[in-house]
Scaffold this motif. Structure first.
Motif, PDB file in Angstrom:
ATOM      1  N   LEU A 206      -1.503  -0.766   2.955  1.00  0.00           N
ATOM      2  CA  LEU A 206      -0.348  -1.623   2.747  1.00  0.00           C
ATOM      3  C   LEU A 206      -0.555  -2.914   3.527  1.00  0.00           C
ATOM      4  O   LEU A 206      -0.639  -2.896   4.754  1.00  0.00           O
ATOM      5  N   MET A 207      -0.663  -4.027   2.813  1.00  0.00           N
ATOM      6  CA  MET A 207      -0.862  -5.328   3.433  1.00  0.00           C
ATOM      7  C   MET A 207       0.431  -6.130   3.349  1.00  0.00           C
ATOM      8  O   MET A 207       1.291  -5.868   2.509  1.00  0.00           O
ATOM      9  N   GLY A 208       0.548  -7.124   4.203  1.00  0.00           N
ATOM     10  CA  GLY A 208       1.709  -7.996   4.144  1.00  0.00           C
ATOM     11  C   GLY A 208       2.138  -8.465   5.520  1.00  0.00           C
ATOM     12  O   GLY A 208       1.830  -7.820   6.536  1.00  0.00           O
ATOM     13  N   PRO A 209       2.864  -9.576   5.578  1.00  0.00           N
ATOM     14  CA  PRO A 209       3.318 -10.111   6.871  1.00  0.00           C
ATOM     15  C   PRO A 209       4.256  -9.138   7.580  1.00  0.00           C
ATOM     16  O   PRO A 209       4.813  -8.224   6.968  1.00  0.00           O
ATOM     17  N   THR A 210       4.436  -9.363   8.861  1.00  0.00           N
ATOM     18  CA  THR A 210       5.366  -8.556   9.651  1.00  0.00           C
ATOM     19  C   THR A 210       6.771  -8.667   9.080  1.00  0.00           C
ATOM     20  O   THR A 210       7.232  -9.751   8.730  1.00  0.00           O
ATOM     21  N   GLY A 211       7.442  -7.503   8.961  1.00  0.00           N
ATOM     22  CA  GLY A 211       8.817  -7.495   8.495  1.00  0.00           C
ATOM     23  C   GLY A 211       8.988  -7.321   7.007  1.00  0.00           C
ATOM     24  O   GLY A 211      10.115  -7.367   6.506  1.00  0.00           O
ATOM     25  N   THR A 212       7.898  -7.107   6.267  1.00  0.00           N
ATOM     26  CA  THR A 212       8.012  -6.950   4.816  1.00  0.00           C
ATOM     27  C   THR A 212       8.312  -5.509   4.410  1.00  0.00           C
ATOM     28  O   THR A 212       8.432  -5.229   3.217  1.00  0.00           O
ATOM     29  N   GLY A 213       8.420  -4.605   5.375  1.00  0.00           N
ATOM     30  CA  GLY A 213       8.851  -3.240   5.062  1.00  0.00           C
ATOM     31  C   GLY A 213       7.738  -2.229   4.912  1.00  0.00           C
ATOM     32  O   GLY A 213       7.919  -1.201   4.247  1.00  0.00           O
ATOM     33  N   LYS A 214       6.594  -2.461   5.552  1.00  0.00           N
ATOM     34  CA  LYS A 214       5.475  -1.522   5.416  1.00  0.00           C
ATOM     35  C   LYS A 214       5.810  -0.156   5.998  1.00  0.00           C
ATOM     36  O   LYS A 214       5.472   0.879   5.412  1.00  0.00           O
ATOM     37  N   SER A 215       6.483  -0.132   7.130  1.00  0.00           N
ATOM     38  CA  SER A 215       6.825   1.153   7.769  1.00  0.00           C
ATOM     39  C   SER A 215       7.814   1.951   6.922  1.00  0.00           C
ATOM     40  O   SER A 215       7.656   3.160   6.732  1.00  0.00           O
ATOM     41  N   ASP A 216       8.842   1.276   6.406  1.00  0.00           N
ATOM     42  CA  ASP A 216       9.819   1.964   5.558  1.00  0.00           C
ATOM     43  C   ASP A 216       9.158   2.493   4.294  1.00  0.00           C
ATOM     44  O   ASP A 216       9.444   3.610   3.846  1.00  0.00           O
ATOM     45  N   LEU A 217       8.273   1.687   3.705  1.00  0.00           N
ATOM     46  CA  LEU A 217       7.603   2.113   2.481  1.00  0.00           C
ATOM     47  C   LEU A 217       6.688   3.298   2.747  1.00  0.00           C
ATOM     48  O   LEU A 217       6.601   4.229   1.930  1.00  0.00           O
ATOM     49  N   ALA A 218       6.012   3.308   3.894  1.00  0.00           N
ATOM     50  CA  ALA A 218       5.148   4.439   4.236  1.00  0.00           C
ATOM     51  C   ALA A 218       5.955   5.726   4.337  1.00  0.00           C
ATOM     52  O   ALA A 218       5.513   6.792   3.885  1.00  0.00           O
ATOM     53  N   ALA A 219       7.161   5.650   4.917  1.00  0.00           N
ATOM     54  CA  ALA A 219       8.023   6.832   5.019  1.00  0.00           C
ATOM     55  C   ALA A 219       8.439   7.318   3.634  1.00  0.00           C
ATOM     56  O   ALA A 219       8.514   8.527   3.376  1.00  0.00           O
ATOM     57  N   ARG A 220       8.699   6.390   2.719  1.00  0.00           N
ATOM     58  CA  ARG A 220       9.084   6.788   1.362  1.00  0.00           C
ATOM     59  C   ARG A 220       7.900   7.370   0.607  1.00  0.00           C
ATOM     60  O   ARG A 220       8.060   8.308  -0.189  1.00  0.00           O
ATOM     61  N   LEU A 221       6.719   6.832   0.819  1.00  0.00           N
ATOM     62  CA  LEU A 221       5.522   7.405   0.201  1.00  0.00           C
ATOM     63  C   LEU A 221       5.293   8.831   0.684  1.00  0.00           C
ATOM     64  O   LEU A 221       4.883   9.708  -0.090  1.00  0.00           O
ATOM     65  N   TYR A 222       5.551   9.056   1.951  1.00  0.00           N
ATOM     66  CA  TYR A 222       5.455  10.414   2.494  1.00  0.00           C
ATOM     67  C   TYR A 222       6.443  11.345   1.789  1.00  0.00           C
ATOM     68  O   TYR A 222       6.088  12.464   1.398  1.00  0.00           O
TER      69      TYR A 222
END
Length: 524
Positions: A206-222
């Motif tokens: 998951l690429m993207g600037p800080t604050g684009t929601g990578k952590s939240d998206l990782a939790a949803r992928l899980y």
């Protein structure tokens, strides 16, 4: 009209007619609404006599049906590997004529193993056929019995297809956090991500600037992997930017007792905790090269050595990696391993900045409102003119949103917290616009940020605030010191007494390398 061809096993019990008069290989040719041009009967050598008897009876009663006997020798009809192999070879050598013939597989005869093999070969299209299930007459003593044709092309079943579409929509909604996103590129990315996550165990980047929601998206992928039963374990979230110095290896891979100074007990490590689940390495671009090498080995083999251990530990996990910086550029600069990047780059998804998704800002404002309402326990709404003014500001191309969704979330939370009687007024929106604009302006005037931007350019915006202060202090120490070693001694004076290795210059060099900086650059 194409001719119907039926392929099936000789029923060594049912076709012999020992228990009942209904014999499936005989009666299947007696259905007037299902004329059979050719019946292919597979049998072992010892059953050749029965096969000849069934052939004569079928052709005698049904002149339009030709019966071909195919000898298929299987020593153990309950050995799945042997049966599947023999049937696969038969299908591979069979001359299917799609233009002139429709093929059907008769499931009623043969062992349960053979029936499973028929299904697998047909579903995989090794045999381009439909399935046929027959049964004895219901409530009658005579007659051909029942016949049902099953087509495995699920796209032809409207109700099933609608269910699949609904499930896919539910999964997409899960990945979007329940937000009705409207950006076409983002929605296309989510659709692709759902397919990959549901069908592949390969790493996701998951690429993207800080604050684009990578952590939240990782939790949803899980959560999606959990629902699709691709994993059973837990989600282990690791912020790699917090893994500093000698204890980074220990945190990730664990250690044996006394392997590092002060370690009085074994430590399992975060990779071990992720066994059977998902390991999310957030800010993986912050990992050192040694840690990157061990991560790559663990991904490819499922094994690694804890510090101080002579034996490998096994941990099978799905990997999701997050990065704010361009890993390809870091590879070119020698700050990220090319082999690890190649392993991660199979499925790369770049999350766009908030300002690049203006049509998604209104639904995200509504989402943040709901979230804050639950947090505060109050019902909060915008006045109509206030909402119009805030959305106009939020979607304006000149609005920075430097922190992306983090800034939006903080902005909405400030207004909701200060709203009198649960109403956000136009004057409150104007005040909030002044507040957040001032925050961005002050950040641009911050001497620490000015120093970082002079060396890192726009990449300085991707550094978290707590790292900015430390990095700026380190750079100033480098500028004020005569050598790398002198700067290291100054910066690590308090902790060097507890280290087994006192190579302060090397520690400083590794720290600067995390941010793509060198001693000479800082001095300039």
């Amino acid at each position: 009209m194409k001719k119907n061809v039926v392929i099936g096993f000789l029923g060594t019990n049912l076709d012999a007619g020992k228990r009942r008069r209904w014999r499936p290989s005989v009666q299947i040719a007696q259905h007037s609404d299902f004329p059979i041009a050719r019946l292919e009967l597979l049998h072992g050598r010892r059953w050749s006599g029965l096969a000849q008897k069934i052939k004569a009876e079928v052709e005698g009663n049904n002149p339009q049906t030709e019966v071909l006997l195919q000898e298929l020798e299987v020593r153990d009809p309950w050995d799945f590997e042997e049966v599947y192999g023999a049937m696969y070879d038969f299908a591979r050598d069979y001359g299917f004529d799609y233009e002139r013939e429709d093929y059907h597989v008769h499931l009623t005869t043969g062992t349960h193993v053979a029936q499973i093999c028929w299904f697998l070969l047909t579903e995989a299209r090794h045999i381009p056929a439909k399935l046929v299930q027959t049964g004895p007459p219901r409530g009658e003593l005579e007659g051909p019995g029942t016949l049902q044709v099953v087509d495995l092309d699920l796209s032809k079943y409207n109700a099933l297809q609608q269910r699949f579409d609904l499930v896919t929509k539910e999964y997409n909604t899960l990945l979007k956090g329940g937000i009705d996103t409207r950006n076409a590129a983002f929605n296309t990315m989510i659709d692709r991500m759902e397919v990959v996550t549901s069908n592949s165990d390969a790493p996701l980047l998951l690429m993207g600037p800080t604050g684009t929601g990578k952590s939240d998206l990782a939790a949803r992928l899980y959560e999606l992997k959990l629902q699709r039963r691709r994993i059973k374990g837990r989600l282990v979230h690791v912020n790699c930017s917090t893994l500093k110095g000698e204890r980074a290896m220990s945190t990730l891979f664990g250690h044996r007792r006394h392997a590092i100074p002060g370690a009085g007990a074994d430590r399992s490590g975060l990779l071990r905790e992720a066994d059977g689940g998902v390991l999310f390495l957030d800010e993986i671009d912050e990992l050192g090269l040694d840690e990157q090498a061990m991560i790559l080995h663990a991904i490819e083999t499922g094994k690694y050595f804890p510090l101080g251990s002579d034996y490998e530990v096994t941990s099978r996990f799905h990997l999701i990696a997050g990065a704010s910086r361009d890993l390809a550029e870091m590879v070119a600069a020698g700050r990220f391993r090319a082999d690890l990047f190649a392993r991660l780059n199979l499925w790369t998804f770049t999350l766009p900045a908030l300002r690049d998704r203006p049509e998604d800002i209104p639904p995200n404002i509504a989402f943040e409102m709901d979230r804050v309402e639950k947090l505060l326990g109050n019902r909060i709404t915008f006045n109509a003119d206030a909402l119009t003014a805030y959305q106009k500001f939020a979607t304006d191309p000149s609005t920075l949103w430097a922190g992306n969704f983090r800034d939006l979330s903080a902005s909405v939370q400030r207004m909701c917290t200060l709203a009198p009687q649960g109403r956000i007024t136009l004057s409150m929106v104007h005040t909030e616009i002044e507040t957040i604009t001032a925050i961005w302006h002050n950040a641009s005037r911050d001497p620490d940020m000015q120093l970082l931007r002079s060396l890192l350019g726009s990449k300085a915006n991707d550094i978290d605030e707590f790292d900015r202060v430390q990095l700026a202090a380190v750079i100033r120490a480098c500028q004020q010191s005569a050598s790398l070693s002198a700067a290291g001694r100054r910066l690590f004076a308090a902790s060097r007494a507890t280290k087994t290795s006192r190579n302060d210059a090397d520690r400083l060099r590794k720290y600067l390398d995390r941010f793509g900086l060198e001693w000479a650059t800082c001095r300039e």
